[in-house]
Design a protein around this motif. Structure first.
Motif, PDB file in Angstrom:
ATOM      1  N   ASP A  74      25.771  22.234   1.888  1.00 49.35           N
ATOM      2  CA  ASP A  74      26.880  21.544   2.549  1.00 49.35           C
ATOM      3  C   ASP A  74      27.078  22.072   3.969  1.00 49.35           C
ATOM      4  O   ASP A  74      27.299  21.305   4.910  1.00 49.35           O
ATOM      5  CB  ASP A  74      28.172  21.721   1.746  1.00 49.35           C
ATOM      6  CG  ASP A  74      28.147  20.960   0.431  1.00 49.35           C
ATOM      7  OD1 ASP A  74      27.254  20.108   0.248  1.00 49.35           O
ATOM      8  OD2 ASP A  74      29.023  21.214  -0.415  1.00 49.35           O
ATOM      9  N   TRP A  75      26.985  23.407   4.108  1.00 52.60           N
ATOM     10  CA  TRP A  75      27.179  24.026   5.422  1.00 52.60           C
ATOM     11  C   TRP A  75      26.047  23.642   6.375  1.00 52.60           C
ATOM     12  O   TRP A  75      26.280  23.349   7.553  1.00 52.60           O
ATOM     13  CB  TRP A  75      27.260  25.541   5.259  1.00 52.60           C
ATOM     14  CG  TRP A  75      27.477  26.280   6.538  1.00 52.60           C
ATOM     15  CD1 TRP A  75      28.669  26.509   7.170  1.00 52.60           C
ATOM     16  CD2 TRP A  75      26.463  26.884   7.348  1.00 52.60           C
ATOM     17  NE1 TRP A  75      28.457  27.230   8.329  1.00 52.60           N
ATOM     18  CE2 TRP A  75      27.122  27.475   8.460  1.00 52.60           C
ATOM     19  CE3 TRP A  75      25.076  26.987   7.246  1.00 52.60           C
ATOM     20  CZ2 TRP A  75      26.414  28.153   9.454  1.00 52.60           C
ATOM     21  CZ3 TRP A  75      24.377  27.660   8.239  1.00 52.60           C
ATOM     22  CH2 TRP A  75      25.053  28.241   9.331  1.00 52.60           C
ATOM     23  N   GLN A  77      24.285  20.919   6.299  1.00 55.37           N
ATOM     24  CA  GLN A  77      24.513  19.524   6.685  1.00 55.37           C
ATOM     25  C   GLN A  77      25.597  19.410   7.749  1.00 55.37           C
ATOM     26  O   GLN A  77      25.443  18.691   8.733  1.00 55.37           O
ATOM     27  CB  GLN A  77      24.924  18.709   5.458  1.00 55.37           C
ATOM     28  CG  GLN A  77      23.809  17.952   4.788  1.00 55.37           C
ATOM     29  CD  GLN A  77      24.343  16.953   3.798  1.00 55.37           C
ATOM     30  OE1 GLN A  77      25.022  17.297   2.832  1.00 55.37           O
ATOM     31  NE2 GLN A  77      24.037  15.694   4.028  1.00 55.37           N
ATOM     32  N   LYS A  78      26.678  20.114   7.545  1.00 58.20           N
ATOM     33  CA  LYS A  78      27.821  19.995   8.462  1.00 58.20           C
ATOM     34  C   LYS A  78      27.506  20.568   9.842  1.00 58.20           C
ATOM     35  O   LYS A  78      27.896  19.995  10.870  1.00 58.20           O
ATOM     36  CB  LYS A  78      29.043  20.710   7.882  1.00 58.20           C
ATOM     37  CG  LYS A  78      30.268  20.626   8.775  1.00 58.20           C
ATOM     38  CD  LYS A  78      31.457  21.352   8.187  1.00 58.20           C
ATOM     39  CE  LYS A  78      32.658  21.278   9.120  1.00 58.20           C
ATOM     40  NZ  LYS A  78      33.843  21.999   8.588  1.00 58.20           N
ATOM     41  N   THR A  79      26.792  21.692   9.880  1.00 59.65           N
ATOM     42  CA  THR A  79      26.571  22.390  11.144  1.00 59.65           C
ATOM     43  C   THR A  79      25.296  21.949  11.863  1.00 59.65           C
ATOM     44  O   THR A  79      25.102  22.297  13.026  1.00 59.65           O
ATOM     45  CB  THR A  79      26.503  23.904  10.913  1.00 59.65           C
ATOM     46  OG1 THR A  79      25.392  24.197  10.037  1.00 59.65           O
ATOM     47  CG2 THR A  79      27.799  24.417  10.285  1.00 59.65           C
ATOM     48  N   GLY A 140      20.386  19.885  10.115  1.00 62.35           N
ATOM     49  CA  GLY A 140      20.988  19.634   8.810  1.00 62.35           C
ATOM     50  C   GLY A 140      19.992  19.557   7.676  1.00 62.35           C
ATOM     51  O   GLY A 140      20.276  18.965   6.636  1.00 62.35           O
ATOM     52  N   TYR A 274      26.284  31.128   6.026  1.00 65.21           N
ATOM     53  CA  TYR A 274      26.973  29.915   5.588  1.00 65.21           C
ATOM     54  C   TYR A 274      28.390  30.222   5.113  1.00 65.21           C
ATOM     55  O   TYR A 274      28.703  31.356   4.730  1.00 65.21           O
ATOM     56  CB  TYR A 274      26.181  29.223   4.474  1.00 65.21           C
ATOM     57  CG  TYR A 274      26.237  29.925   3.135  1.00 65.21           C
ATOM     58  CD1 TYR A 274      27.132  29.523   2.145  1.00 65.21           C
ATOM     59  CD2 TYR A 274      25.393  30.999   2.863  1.00 65.21           C
ATOM     60  CE1 TYR A 274      27.187  30.169   0.921  1.00 65.21           C
ATOM     61  CE2 TYR A 274      25.438  31.651   1.649  1.00 65.21           C
ATOM     62  CZ  TYR A 274      26.334  31.232   0.677  1.00 65.21           C
ATOM     63  OH  TYR A 274      26.402  31.889  -0.538  1.00 65.21           O
ATOM     64  N   VAL A 277      32.330  24.725   2.744  1.00 67.95           N
ATOM     65  CA  VAL A 277      32.845  23.588   3.503  1.00 67.95           C
ATOM     66  C   VAL A 277      33.910  22.883   2.686  1.00 67.95           C
ATOM     67  O   VAL A 277      33.704  22.556   1.516  1.00 67.95           O
ATOM     68  CB  VAL A 277      31.704  22.599   3.847  1.00 67.95           C
ATOM     69  CG1 VAL A 277      32.254  21.354   4.539  1.00 67.95           C
ATOM     70  CG2 VAL A 277      30.643  23.281   4.710  1.00 67.95           C
ATOM     71  N   HIS A 279      36.043  19.869   1.392  1.00 67.69           N
ATOM     72  CA  HIS A 279      35.793  18.446   1.200  1.00 67.69           C
ATOM     73  C   HIS A 279      37.084  17.739   0.827  1.00 67.69           C
ATOM     74  O   HIS A 279      37.957  18.309   0.146  1.00 67.69           O
ATOM     75  CB  HIS A 279      34.758  18.213   0.086  1.00 67.69           C
ATOM     76  CG  HIS A 279      33.384  18.704   0.420  1.00 67.69           C
ATOM     77  ND1 HIS A 279      32.534  18.005   1.239  1.00 67.69           N
ATOM     78  CD2 HIS A 279      32.726  19.828   0.048  1.00 67.69           C
ATOM     79  CE1 HIS A 279      31.388  18.674   1.358  1.00 67.69           C
ATOM     80  NE2 HIS A 279      31.487  19.782   0.650  1.00 67.69           N
TER      81      HIS A 279
END
Length: 308
Positions: A74-75, A77-79, A140, A274, A277, A279
């Motif tokens: 998730d991290w 992907q987000k960053t 990502g 990481y 994140v 949600h």
């Protein structure tokens, strides 16, 4: 043969059969891991109480670490983080097993495996690293290389698939290649899975005996067994000449496959800064109904027979 020799041979055979049984149970575990959770410990018939407790601890830690891998995903992907993980080691060292546990619960669009076949005639004329570059991650993404550009330092060197000049050029180029990737923002983590001579021989013999695993034994694998010492030498050279601060090598002790998986995943998680994140809560929308909607029946000829 003396009575003592016969007794030792029988004990050795019994120990070998015990290890084959453990390997078979481990293969079952690979499937059970997809269904089992820490509240249901099934499929452990024939194990001692100590082995059952050890297996329960293994599953508990594996599921915890896989939860952390989801947070890492998730991290990433987000960053827009870019991560490359290189897995190298002898045949049957357990690389595929840890890769499977890493990817098991992750999104294949985020975390993918690059396992390249032998180069074709066109690729042999390219810059050596060229065919690997196309598999590098975009923002990502995580890419796990199940064997990598280090083929040149290992199998190609031992089997004579590259010249001495190509081999030396590889070691001149690979530090700069990896530094260039790191400068561009790609994190590189490199693992060598280490097993003993006896352990590899045992795993190969287990594959010979198991019809479901015989496909894993290629002619190249069998030849690598014969050339154990040659592979040891080129491995030592590789670790010495390509261990750079920007992308160091990490050695995973892999005689115990389950411990190797847990140790490798734990270490990998520690290489990336990481964070969890947050949600938005997932809310399932109400199903929309239309009075005029009519569901058309599926023809019987299209239905898969219910054999079970």
């Amino acid at each position: 043969m003396t009575e003592l020799d016969r007794s030792l041979d029988a004990a050795s055979l019994e120990e070998r059969q015990r290890r084959f049984q453990e390997d078979l149970i481990d293969a079952y575990d690979e499937e059970l891991e997809m269904e089992i959770d820490d509240r249901i410990q099934d499929g452990d018939a024939g194990l001692t109480e100590e082995a059952r407790l050890s297996r329960k601890r293994y599953f508990r830690e594996l599921f915890r670490l896989q939860g952390e891998l989801v947070k890492l995903q998730d991290w990433v992907q987000k960053t827009g983080y870019r991560l490359v993980v290189v897995f190298e080691g002898r045949d049957a060292a357990g690389k595929g097993g840890v890769i499977k546990r890493i990817t098991q619960r992750l999104n294949p669009r985020v975390c993918r495996v690059a396992a390249l076949p032998a180069p074709n005639n066109r690729e042999r004329t390219q810059w050596y690293f060229q065919r690997y570059v196309s598999h590098l991650p975009a923002g990502g993404e995580i890419v796990l290389f199940d064997r990598s550009w280090y083929n040149r330092a290992g199998v190609e060197r031992v089997m004579g698939f590259c010249t001495d000049d190509e081999y030396e050029e590889f070691f001149r180029s690979v530090p700069e290649f990896e530094r260039m990737l790191v400068r561009s923002g790609i994190k590189i983590v490199k693992y060598w899975f280490s097993v003993t001579d006896d352990e590899q021989e045992l795993r190969f013999q287990a594959r010979v005996q198991d019809p479901l695993k015989q496909w894993k034994l290629s002619p190249m694998d069998l030849e690598s067994r014969r050339r154990w010492e040659d592979y040891t030498h080129v491995k030592e050279v590789m670790l010495e000449r390509s261990n750079i601060p920007e992308a160091p090598w990490w050695v995973v002790q892999a005689v115990d496959k389950k411990r190797a998986r847990l140790n490798c995943i734990t270490h990998l998680l520690g290489q990336v800064p990481y964070e969890e994140v947050e949600h938005e809560p997932v809310v399932l929308p109400e199903r929309v109904h239309h009075a005029e909607y009519i569901r058309h029946p599926v023809p019987e000829s299209m239905i898969v027979p219910e054999v079970f």
